[in-house]
Design a protein around this motif. Sequence first.
Motif, PDB file in Angstrom:
ATOM      1  N   ALA A  35       1.085  -1.203   0.001  1.00 46.12           N
ATOM      2  CA  ALA A  35      -0.014  -0.047   0.030  1.00 46.12           C
ATOM      3  C   ALA A  35       0.748   1.241  -0.086  1.00 46.12           C
ATOM      4  N   ASN A  36       0.328   2.370  -0.181  1.00 40.50           N
ATOM      5  CA  ASN A  36       0.932   3.725  -0.127  1.00 40.50           C
ATOM      6  C   ASN A  36       0.964   4.078   1.270  1.00 40.50           C
ATOM      7  N   GLY A  37       0.179   3.686   2.397  1.00 45.47           N
ATOM      8  CA  GLY A  37       0.154   3.855   3.848  1.00 45.47           C
ATOM      9  C   GLY A  37      -0.267   3.047   4.624  1.00 45.47           C
ATOM     10  N   ILE A  38      -0.718   3.298   5.677  1.00 46.46           N
ATOM     11  CA  ILE A  38      -1.539   2.497   6.749  1.00 46.46           C
ATOM     12  C   ILE A  38      -2.418   3.579   7.453  1.00 46.46           C
ATOM     13  N   LEU A  39      -3.814   3.388   7.298  1.00 43.79           N
ATOM     14  CA  LEU A  39      -4.750   4.195   8.099  1.00 43.79           C
ATOM     15  C   LEU A  39      -5.224   3.383   9.315  1.00 43.79           C
ATOM     16  N   GLY A  40      -4.627   3.474  10.509  1.00 47.48           N
ATOM     17  CA  GLY A  40      -4.961   2.745  11.485  1.00 47.48           C
ATOM     18  C   GLY A  40      -6.062   3.341  12.346  1.00 47.48           C
ATOM     19  N   VAL A  41      -7.217   2.562  12.215  1.00 45.79           N
ATOM     20  CA  VAL A  41      -8.497   3.275  12.885  1.00 45.79           C
ATOM     21  C   VAL A  41      -9.186   2.464  14.062  1.00 45.79           C
ATOM     22  N   GLY A  42      -7.941   1.692  14.509  1.00 48.34           N
ATOM     23  CA  GLY A  42      -8.503   0.835  15.875  1.00 48.34           C
ATOM     24  C   GLY A  42      -9.002   1.428  17.198  1.00 48.34           C
ATOM     25  N   VAL A  43      -9.132   0.889  18.105  1.00 54.47           N
ATOM     26  CA  VAL A  43      -9.935   1.429  19.317  1.00 54.47           C
ATOM     27  C   VAL A  43      -9.253   2.181  20.069  1.00 54.47           C
ATOM     28  N   ALA A  44      -7.926   2.396  19.897  1.00 55.25           N
ATOM     29  CA  ALA A  44      -7.154   3.346  20.678  1.00 55.25           C
ATOM     30  C   ALA A  44      -6.867   4.647  20.196  1.00 55.25           C
ATOM     31  N   ILE A  45      -6.730   5.570  21.161  1.00 55.22           N
ATOM     32  CA  ILE A  45      -6.640   7.265  20.477  1.00 55.22           C
ATOM     33  C   ILE A  45      -5.112   7.385  20.123  1.00 55.22           C
ATOM     34  N   THR A  46      -4.253   6.926  20.794  1.00 59.00           N
ATOM     35  CA  THR A  46      -2.949   6.947  20.193  1.00 59.00           C
ATOM     36  C   THR A  46      -2.248   5.569  20.031  1.00 59.00           C
ATOM     37  N   ASP A  47      -1.036   5.748  19.599  1.00 57.39           N
ATOM     38  CA  ASP A  47      -0.484   4.379  19.490  1.00 57.39           C
ATOM     39  C   ASP A  47       0.291   3.649  20.377  1.00 57.39           C
ATOM     40  N   CYS A  48       0.594   4.397  21.743  1.00 61.23           N
ATOM     41  CA  CYS A  48       1.174   3.764  22.626  1.00 61.23           C
ATOM     42  C   CYS A  48       0.501   4.352  24.139  1.00 61.23           C
ATOM     43  N   GLY A  49       0.322   5.554  24.183  1.00 65.96           N
ATOM     44  CA  GLY A  49      -0.501   5.923  25.402  1.00 65.96           C
ATOM     45  C   GLY A  49       0.567   6.331  26.250  1.00 65.96           C
ATOM     46  N   THR A  50      -0.019   6.347  27.619  1.00 66.32           N
ATOM     47  CA  THR A  50       0.791   6.848  28.784  1.00 66.32           C
ATOM     48  C   THR A  50       2.186   6.008  29.343  1.00 66.32           C
ATOM     49  N   ALA A  51       1.701   4.708  28.652  1.00 66.04           N
ATOM     50  CA  ALA A  51       3.207   3.764  28.910  1.00 66.04           C
ATOM     51  C   ALA A  51       4.486   4.280  28.296  1.00 66.04           C
ATOM     52  N   CYS A  52       4.422   5.046  26.970  1.00 69.03           N
ATOM     53  CA  CYS A  52       5.504   5.474  26.284  1.00 69.03           C
ATOM     54  C   CYS A  52       5.927   6.895  26.807  1.00 69.03           C
ATOM     55  N   ALA A  53       4.781   7.572  27.589  1.00 70.14           N
ATOM     56  CA  ALA A  53       5.132   8.752  28.015  1.00 70.14           C
ATOM     57  C   ALA A  53       5.918   9.043  29.327  1.00 70.14           C
ATOM     58  N   ALA A  54       6.144   7.895  30.229  1.00 67.30           N
ATOM     59  CA  ALA A  54       6.819   7.683  31.365  1.00 67.30           C
ATOM     60  C   ALA A  54       8.389   7.736  31.116  1.00 67.30           C
ATOM     61  N   ALA A  55       8.973   8.018  32.229  1.00 64.69           N
ATOM     62  CA  ALA A  55      10.381   7.946  32.026  1.00 64.69           C
ATOM     63  C   ALA A  55      10.964   6.637  31.534  1.00 64.69           C
ATOM     64  N   MET A  56      12.070   6.940  30.840  1.00 65.99           N
ATOM     65  CA  MET A  56      12.628   5.479  30.362  1.00 65.99           C
ATOM     66  C   MET A  56      13.142   4.344  31.396  1.00 65.99           C
ATOM     67  N   SER A  57      12.630   3.270  31.095  1.00 63.76           N
ATOM     68  CA  SER A  57      12.927   2.248  31.984  1.00 63.76           C
ATOM     69  C   SER A  57      12.833   0.929  31.130  1.00 63.76           C
ATOM     70  N   VAL A  58      12.828  -0.244  31.854  1.00 63.86           N
ATOM     71  CA  VAL A  58      12.604  -1.650  31.207  1.00 63.86           C
ATOM     72  C   VAL A  58      11.209  -1.674  31.014  1.00 63.86           C
ATOM     73  N   ASN A  59      10.372  -0.915  31.627  1.00 66.68           N
ATOM     74  CA  ASN A  59       8.921  -1.089  31.643  1.00 66.68           C
ATOM     75  C   ASN A  59       8.290  -0.086  30.491  1.00 66.68           C
ATOM     76  N   ASN A  60       9.200   0.924  29.952  1.00 65.53           N
ATOM     77  CA  ASN A  60       8.606   1.801  29.021  1.00 65.53           C
ATOM     78  C   ASN A  60       8.976   1.160  27.409  1.00 65.53           C
ATOM     79  N   PRO A  61       7.575   0.781  27.071  1.00 66.69           N
ATOM     80  CA  PRO A  61       7.890   0.037  25.610  1.00 66.69           C
ATOM     81  C   PRO A  61       7.871   1.074  24.326  1.00 66.69           C
ATOM     82  N   SER A  62       8.438   2.308  24.620  1.00 66.73           N
ATOM     83  CA  SER A  62       8.641   3.313  23.506  1.00 66.73           C
ATOM     84  C   SER A  62       9.133   2.770  22.473  1.00 66.73           C
ATOM     85  N   THR A  63       8.649   3.056  21.271  1.00 65.70           N
ATOM     86  CA  THR A  63       9.492   2.871  20.069  1.00 65.70           C
ATOM     87  C   THR A  63       9.868   4.001  19.165  1.00 65.70           C
TER      88      THR A  63
END
Length: 404
Positions: A169-197
């Motif tokens: 495709a020329n892109g991906i339109l993600g329209v699943g049930v979440a508002i953002t693709d990672c949420g508050t988990a990725c906003a936390a300080a960096m640690s082994v528990n932060n799944p940030s990509t």
Amino acid sequence: MSLIVAGCGGGGGSDNSAGSNSPSTPTPSGANQVAAVISQGVSGNVNIPTVTVTVCAPGSATACQTINNVLLDTRSFGLRVLNTSLGSVGASLPALPSGSGILAQCALFAQSFTWGTIRTADVHIGGETAASIPIQVVGDLPEATIPSENCTNSVPASNAQDTANALNANGILGVGVAITDCGTACAAAMSVNNPSTYFSCPPNTTTANCTRVPVAVTQQVTNPVARFASDNNGVIVQFPAVPDGGSKTATGLVTFGINTQSNNAMPGTVTMLVSDLAGDLQNSTFNGVSGVKAFLDTGSNGVFMIASLPLCGSNAQGFYCPAAKQILTATLQGVGTTVTTVNFAADNADNLLKTGNFALGNLTGSAGATSGTLDLGLPFYFGKTVYHGLDLRASGGRAPFIAF
């Protein structure tokens, strides 16, 4: 996020199969509706539903690019477009800052990833607009910059989806049930528990010196539906039923909003299953296994699971090839107590892929080692109307749900 688009099949063969008609649902009749087309597309692969999206520089009515063949994906979140599909407009999309650099992401899918910067854009779909939202521009950074941490150490570097053929495709339109693709988990300080990509990259970098960083929710790739002025609480996806042998093409209908106007009212006869944040129904049962994670995903071109069916050979590697069509049954259950039983068909994938049809309703494949997963991909949607309700709990609304 999950995107299983197998890189086999969908090519040649006879065009005179019995299923070569082109079924369709009603055409879009409101500003909150767009067509979803399954056809040969950009790569000749099967079961790739696509929509048309227009991307503009924030606030501009002229610095715009209309992009067709954008994959409709109900189990990822946010818009990701190839840099090559944006043309000159790409340079007018502001890059989001991150420290002294710019923000980029290695967005992981089931078997692949997309790598590119995060930029702000106005996104127009049908008559709806999501103003000034973060999107990912895929392939605008050199391949040498792709980081290993949380990227190629999870998925091989060769699985980068940075071209139309790789992405199907020329892109991906993600329209699943979440508002953002990672949420508050990725906003936390960096640690082994932060799944940030997400990564901070030096401007104009040409080497792999990007650093993984936490990122505020407001800077994360955002589901455009949640930012529409109205019709912003979910999506409805309809695809027509297709014959056992498939159809050359098929056209479905995507409607934005649920119970926000007359053309998106949800009847009381549908079954509603409360899901988790990713849209998963974690308490489902299939093939004698309970606690299965089931999910509905138009971004998967088959139904993928572990079943007692023979696998195909190299012509359809990873797909199932029973001698005759089989009817399989699963019990779906989400967070609540509501339970529903669903049936789906598995036919010989090798024969299906030889028909030359691009809309195949009985295509199934192996989920590999993940026996606790049931991926109800695009074939499950044929002949159904499926509702994906967004997670509105942060604003005092209801939990995410799947209904059909």
